[in-house]
Design a protein around this motif. Structure first.
Motif, PDB file in Angstrom:
ATOM      1  N   GLY A   9       3.664 -76.690 -35.043  1.00 29.87           N
ATOM      2  CA  GLY A   9       2.386 -76.976 -35.685  1.00 29.87           C
ATOM      3  C   GLY A   9       1.483 -77.835 -34.839  1.00 29.87           C
ATOM      4  O   GLY A   9       0.633 -78.553 -35.370  1.00 29.87           O
ATOM      5  N   ARG A  10       1.641 -77.776 -33.532  1.00 35.67           N
ATOM      6  CA  ARG A  10       0.803 -78.587 -32.635  1.00 35.67           C
ATOM      7  C   ARG A  10      -0.629 -78.065 -32.660  1.00 35.67           C
ATOM      8  O   ARG A  10      -0.870 -76.881 -32.452  1.00 35.67           O
ATOM      9  N   ASP A  11      -1.579 -78.950 -32.911  1.00 37.10           N
ATOM     10  CA  ASP A  11      -2.977 -78.543 -32.991  1.00 37.10           C
ATOM     11  C   ASP A  11      -3.616 -78.523 -31.607  1.00 37.10           C
ATOM     12  O   ASP A  11      -3.000 -78.875 -30.597  1.00 37.10           O
ATOM     13  N   THR A  12      -4.875 -78.117 -31.564  1.00 38.69           N
ATOM     14  CA  THR A  12      -5.581 -77.973 -30.296  1.00 38.69           C
ATOM     15  C   THR A  12      -5.754 -79.305 -29.587  1.00 38.69           C
ATOM     16  O   THR A  12      -5.605 -79.398 -28.362  1.00 38.69           O
ATOM     17  N   ALA A  13      -6.076 -80.342 -30.350  1.00 39.86           N
ATOM     18  CA  ALA A  13      -6.296 -81.656 -29.736  1.00 39.86           C
ATOM     19  C   ALA A  13      -5.023 -82.173 -29.078  1.00 39.86           C
ATOM     20  O   ALA A  13      -5.054 -82.688 -27.945  1.00 39.86           O
ATOM     21  N   ARG A  14      -3.879 -82.027 -29.766  1.00 38.06           N
ATOM     22  CA  ARG A  14      -2.614 -82.482 -29.175  1.00 38.06           C
ATOM     23  C   ARG A  14      -2.268 -81.648 -27.943  1.00 38.06           C
ATOM     24  O   ARG A  14      -1.766 -82.179 -26.951  1.00 38.06           O
ATOM     25  N   SER A  15      -2.488 -80.354 -28.008  1.00 33.76           N
ATOM     26  CA  SER A  15      -2.175 -79.487 -26.866  1.00 33.76           C
ATOM     27  C   SER A  15      -2.992 -79.875 -25.646  1.00 33.76           C
ATOM     28  O   SER A  15      -2.483 -79.895 -24.513  1.00 33.76           O
TER      29      SER A  15
ATOM     30  N   ARG B  74      11.015 -78.946 -51.020  1.00 39.22           N
ATOM     31  CA  ARG B  74      11.451 -78.165 -49.866  1.00 39.22           C
ATOM     32  C   ARG B  74      10.284 -77.961 -48.899  1.00 39.22           C
ATOM     33  O   ARG B  74       9.180 -77.583 -49.315  1.00 39.22           O
ATOM     34  N   PRO B  75      10.493 -78.180 -47.606  1.00 45.11           N
ATOM     35  CA  PRO B  75       9.436 -77.893 -46.630  1.00 45.11           C
ATOM     36  C   PRO B  75       9.097 -76.403 -46.634  1.00 45.11           C
ATOM     37  O   PRO B  75       9.912 -75.575 -47.030  1.00 45.11           O
ATOM     38  N   PRO B  76       7.912 -76.032 -46.196  1.00 50.56           N
ATOM     39  CA  PRO B  76       7.518 -74.618 -46.216  1.00 50.56           C
ATOM     40  C   PRO B  76       8.364 -73.768 -45.279  1.00 50.56           C
ATOM     41  O   PRO B  76       8.780 -74.223 -44.201  1.00 50.56           O
ATOM     42  N   GLY B  77       8.618 -72.533 -45.681  1.00 48.53           N
ATOM     43  CA  GLY B  77       9.428 -71.629 -44.870  1.00 48.53           C
ATOM     44  C   GLY B  77       8.738 -71.167 -43.605  1.00 48.53           C
ATOM     45  O   GLY B  77       9.409 -70.722 -42.669  1.00 48.53           O
ATOM     46  N   ASN B  78       7.409 -71.258 -43.567  1.00 51.21           N
ATOM     47  CA  ASN B  78       6.659 -70.904 -42.355  1.00 51.21           C
ATOM     48  C   ASN B  78       6.234 -72.160 -41.606  1.00 51.21           C
ATOM     49  O   ASN B  78       5.092 -72.274 -41.146  1.00 51.21           O
ATOM     50  N   LEU B  79       7.156 -73.106 -41.497  1.00 53.46           N
ATOM     51  CA  LEU B  79       6.868 -74.400 -40.866  1.00 53.46           C
ATOM     52  C   LEU B  79       6.265 -74.208 -39.480  1.00 53.46           C
ATOM     53  O   LEU B  79       6.789 -73.469 -38.645  1.00 53.46           O
TER      54      LEU B  79
ATOM     55  N   HIS C  38       0.154 -73.091 -44.151  1.00 55.21           N
ATOM     56  CA  HIS C  38       0.505 -74.075 -45.174  1.00 55.21           C
ATOM     57  C   HIS C  38      -0.254 -75.372 -44.933  1.00 55.21           C
ATOM     58  O   HIS C  38      -0.755 -75.636 -43.839  1.00 55.21           O
ATOM     59  N   ARG C  39      -0.323 -76.174 -45.970  1.00 59.26           N
ATOM     60  CA  ARG C  39      -1.020 -77.444 -45.850  1.00 59.26           C
ATOM     61  C   ARG C  39      -0.152 -78.457 -45.100  1.00 59.26           C
ATOM     62  O   ARG C  39       0.984 -78.178 -44.733  1.00 59.26           O
ATOM     63  N   SER C  40      -0.737 -79.631 -44.907  1.00 59.58           N
ATOM     64  CA  SER C  40       0.010 -80.695 -44.242  1.00 59.58           C
ATOM     65  C   SER C  40       1.214 -81.088 -45.074  1.00 59.58           C
ATOM     66  O   SER C  40       1.160 -81.088 -46.310  1.00 59.58           O
ATOM     67  N   LEU C  41       2.313 -81.414 -44.395  1.00 63.78           N
ATOM     68  CA  LEU C  41       3.522 -81.817 -45.109  1.00 63.78           C
ATOM     69  C   LEU C  41       3.325 -83.177 -45.766  1.00 63.78           C
ATOM     70  O   LEU C  41       2.616 -84.044 -45.241  1.00 63.78           O
ATOM     71  N   LYS C  42       3.967 -83.344 -46.912  1.00 61.68           N
ATOM     72  CA  LYS C  42       3.944 -84.622 -47.593  1.00 61.68           C
ATOM     73  C   LYS C  42       5.052 -85.515 -47.037  1.00 61.68           C
ATOM     74  O   LYS C  42       5.954 -85.055 -46.332  1.00 61.68           O
TER      75      LYS C  42
END
Length: 269
Positions: free
Chosen positions: A41-47, A199-204, A209-213
């Motif tokens: 789930g690395r975003d553009t800014a982190r990349s 449960r974390p999302p299956g498409n982690l 999916h939204r941001s994890l809690k």
């Protein structure tokens, strides 16, 4: 605004402060580990930031830098061998006397690398044997403090300078490959959890999916990943994988201690 905690006379607002581990650790450290360091789930800014770090690391040691370093090392070796050869010592002494003389040495107030005052002038002619004898005399006059024997074994193998350094560090742009990521997502869906557990999302890692809690990060790193990571591993390199597994183990242990209802000094160490 007056806070009721100020009524507690024994409370120190500096020593008794409690950091919220939900934002600082679960949604801070664990999120950074998952999205930035592991690339799930690395975003553009982190990349972009990690790509700059990788480029800086690549330019840190070029072939030219390695060659210059090897040249400097050889020069230092030659200088160290200078005082081990009587002929080279006499040549260096004569060259030094002819170049600098007594006035230059006394004006600068410098001393020789052997920490012995040679009184460099035209009347002094110190040979290599005289130098060694002077050093022996200095050692005899010094404090005769007994030196403990070395604990190193006599048959300690010599360091092999021909060994090449192996860089097994993980670059910032490292990420799970597709096969390992697929196994991780399948495990998230198949692992049996209590019905009240988030449960974390299956498409982690996918943008669907939204941001994890915070509680999802907690379940992911303390329940799911410890069951999956040792099975799927991190990387093809055995040395790198060993280090990454040790780092992951420390992260999980720290998370468990931090989120425990009670702890002790023994658990912290």
């Amino acid at each position: 605004m007056f806070h009721p905690l100020r009524k507690l006379q024994y409370r120190d607002p500096v020593r008794d402060i409690i950091l919220g581990f939900m934002h600082n650790w679960l949604e801070g450290i664990l999120e950074h580990q998952l999205r930035a360091l592991w690339g799930i789930g690395r975003d553009t800014a982190r990349s972009k930031t990690l790509a700059e770090f990788d480029e800086a690391d690549d330019d840190e040691w070029t072939d030219s830098d390695i060659s210059e370093s090897e040249t400097e090392r050889n020069e230092l070796k030659q200088e160290a061998q200078l005082f081990q050869d009587p002929v080279q010592w006499d040549q260096w002494r004569d060259t030094y006397l002819a170049t600098y003389g007594a006035s230059s040495s006394q004006a600068s107030g410098t001393s020789t690398p052997r920490s012995i005052d040679l009184n460099l002038n035209e009347d002094v002619q110190m040979s290599y044997g005289d130098l060694i004898a002077s050093e022996d005399a200095m050692e005899e006059d010094s404090d005769h403090t007994p030196v403990p024997a070395s604990d190193m074994p006599a048959d300690e193998p010599a360091h092999d300078e021909s060994d090449t350094f192996q860089d097994i560090a993980v670059k910032g742009s490292w990420s799970f490959d597709k096969s390992r990521l697929a196994q991780l997502r399948a495990a998230i869906q198949e692992i049996i959890l209590p019905t009240w557990v988030a449960r974390p999302p299956g498409n982690l890692g996918e943008p669907g999916h939204r941001s994890l809690k915070a509680d999802q990060y907690l379940i992911l790193f303390t329940v799911i990943l410890p069951l999956v990571i040792p099975e799927i591993g991190f990387d093809g390199s055995s040395d790198r994988q060993t280090i990454m597994l040790k780092s992951f183990q420390d992260l999980v242990a720290a998370t468990i201690i931090l989120t425990a209802f009670q702890t002790s000094i023994e658990a912290a160490v």
